[in-house]
Design a protein around this motif. Structure first.
Motif, mmCIF file in Angstrom:
data_model
loop_
_atom_site.group_PDB
_atom_site.id
_atom_site.type_symbol
_atom_site.label_atom_id
_atom_site.label_comp_id
_atom_site.label_asym_id
_atom_site.label_seq_id
_atom_site.Cartn_x
_atom_site.Cartn_y
_atom_site.Cartn_z
ATOM 1 N N CYS A 95 -7.654 -2.412 -13.125
ATOM 2 C CA CYS A 95 -8.105 -3.056 -11.743
ATOM 3 C C CYS A 95 -7.381 -2.845 -10.967
ATOM 4 O O CYS A 95 -6.324 -3.060 -10.983
ATOM 5 C CB CYS A 95 -7.731 -4.654 -12.350
ATOM 6 N N GLU A 96 -7.941 -2.334 -9.802
ATOM 7 C CA GLU A 96 -7.354 -2.031 -8.390
ATOM 8 C C GLU A 96 -6.668 -2.734 -7.766
ATOM 9 O O GLU A 96 -6.874 -4.400 -7.956
ATOM 10 C CB GLU A 96 -7.993 -1.469 -7.902
ATOM 11 N N GLN A 128 -1.097 -15.004 -4.872
ATOM 12 C CA GLN A 128 -1.512 -13.675 -4.288
ATOM 13 C C GLN A 128 -2.001 -13.124 -5.475
ATOM 14 O O GLN A 128 -3.081 -11.695 -4.600
ATOM 15 C CB GLN A 128 0.302 -13.177 -4.332
ATOM 16 N N GLY A 129 -2.550 -12.985 -6.219
ATOM 17 C CA GLY A 129 -3.054 -12.622 -7.434
ATOM 18 C C GLY A 129 -2.865 -12.800 -8.618
ATOM 19 O O GLY A 129 -2.025 -14.033 -9.272
ATOM 20 N N THR A 130 -2.804 -11.679 -9.956
ATOM 21 C CA THR A 130 -2.710 -12.706 -11.597
ATOM 22 C C THR A 130 -1.687 -11.261 -12.090
ATOM 23 O O THR A 130 -2.053 -9.984 -11.273
ATOM 24 C CB THR A 130 -4.072 -12.385 -12.199
ATOM 25 N N ALA A 188 -6.199 -8.652 -13.787
ATOM 26 C CA ALA A 188 -4.618 -8.385 -13.585
ATOM 27 C C ALA A 188 -4.556 -7.088 -12.226
ATOM 28 O O ALA A 188 -4.482 -5.802 -13.624
ATOM 29 C CB ALA A 188 -3.344 -8.763 -14.351
ATOM 30 N N GLY A 189 -3.705 -7.398 -11.286
ATOM 31 C CA GLY A 189 -3.229 -5.477 -10.607
ATOM 32 C C GLY A 189 -2.567 -5.219 -11.711
ATOM 33 O O GLY A 189 -2.159 -5.478 -11.873
ATOM 34 N N HIS A 190 -3.546 -3.990 -11.340
ATOM 35 C CA HIS A 190 -2.604 -2.440 -11.312
ATOM 36 C C HIS A 190 -2.672 -2.802 -13.072
ATOM 37 O O HIS A 190 -1.926 -1.620 -14.185
ATOM 38 C CB HIS A 190 -1.387 -2.258 -11.343
ATOM 39 N N SER A 191 -3.369 -4.052 -14.194
ATOM 40 C CA SER A 191 -3.795 -3.655 -15.111
ATOM 41 C C SER A 191 -4.959 -2.504 -15.747
ATOM 42 O O SER A 191 -5.731 -2.093 -15.403
ATOM 43 C CB SER A 191 -3.702 -5.130 -15.895
ATOM 44 N N VAL A 202 -12.771 -3.262 -10.173
ATOM 45 C CA VAL A 202 -12.371 -2.809 -11.439
ATOM 46 C C VAL A 202 -13.086 -1.241 -11.607
ATOM 47 O O VAL A 202 -14.137 -0.590 -11.360
ATOM 48 C CB VAL A 202 -13.024 -3.229 -12.554
ATOM 49 N N ARG A 203 -12.207 0.058 -11.930
ATOM 50 C CA ARG A 203 -12.160 1.144 -11.574
ATOM 51 C C ARG A 203 -12.535 1.655 -12.965
ATOM 52 O O ARG A 203 -11.758 1.540 -13.796
ATOM 53 C CB ARG A 203 -11.119 2.101 -11.074
ATOM 54 N N CYS A 204 -13.985 2.260 -13.033
ATOM 55 C CA CYS A 204 -14.481 2.593 -15.461
ATOM 56 C C CYS A 204 -14.612 3.849 -15.836
ATOM 57 O O CYS A 204 -14.864 4.304 -14.380
ATOM 58 C CB CYS A 204 -15.316 1.578 -15.222
#
Length: 161
Positions: free
Chosen positions: A49-50, A125-127, A79-82, A57-59
């Motif tokens: 997750c970018e 802000q995000g998750t 979640a960011g960066h997860s 979502v990069r795969c």
């Protein structure tokens, strides 16, 4: 305002899941390289997750079904960066040190074949991932017979001699 949620993540029979946090878009490529160099022939799908820019979502992966599953759950967790990685043809123990040694991997939340619940917090802000619930609670303390079963199982699957 902060909202907490529980995200159910199931693991298909014969697969394992690794959920972690990373910090850079090249995580997908580095995780890919780490897995294929750790276990030749490993089947996996990884999704990341970018947290900035296009926030996609990069795969990637070696198996389309596991790749789609990783992407689905990564998006649901959000979640960011997860990252979420499903593997087959290897156990997490075969790849964890390699993953943990990647410079962009910050932490591993779990590596398991169990069903997992991911505890997330969502703000304006995000998750973010607060933690995971891996499997079920213990039912008791092992007996001598249970210990023998454990030792035999480890030998059966080739992890002890």
């Amino acid at each position: 305002m902060l909202e907490m949620k529980l995200i159910q993540v199931d693991v298909p029979e014969g697969a394992n899941i690794i959920i972690g946090q990373s910090h850079f878009i090249k995580s997908v490529e580095d995780i890919y390289e780490s897995l294929v160099s750790s276990v030749p022939g490993i089947l996996f799908g990884v999704a990341f997750c970018e947290a900035s820019g296009p926030r996609l979502v990069r795969c990637d992966g070696t198996n389309d079904d596991l790749k789609a599953l990783a992407a689905k759950h990564a998006l649901e967790i959000g979640a960011g960066h997860s990252f979420v990685t499903y593997i087959r043809g290897a156990f997490p123990i075969n790849v964890l040190n390699s993953l943990k040694n990647l410079s962009e991997v910050c932490q591993i939340f779990c590596a398991t074949a169990n069903s997992v619940q991911v505890i997330i917090a969502q703000s304006e802000q995000g998750t973010g991932i607060l933690g995971v619930i891996d499997g079920s609670s213990p039912l008791g303390i092992e007996t001598d017979s249970d210990a023998d079963d454990r030792r035999n199982f480890l030998r059966k699957i080739g992890y002890k001699r």
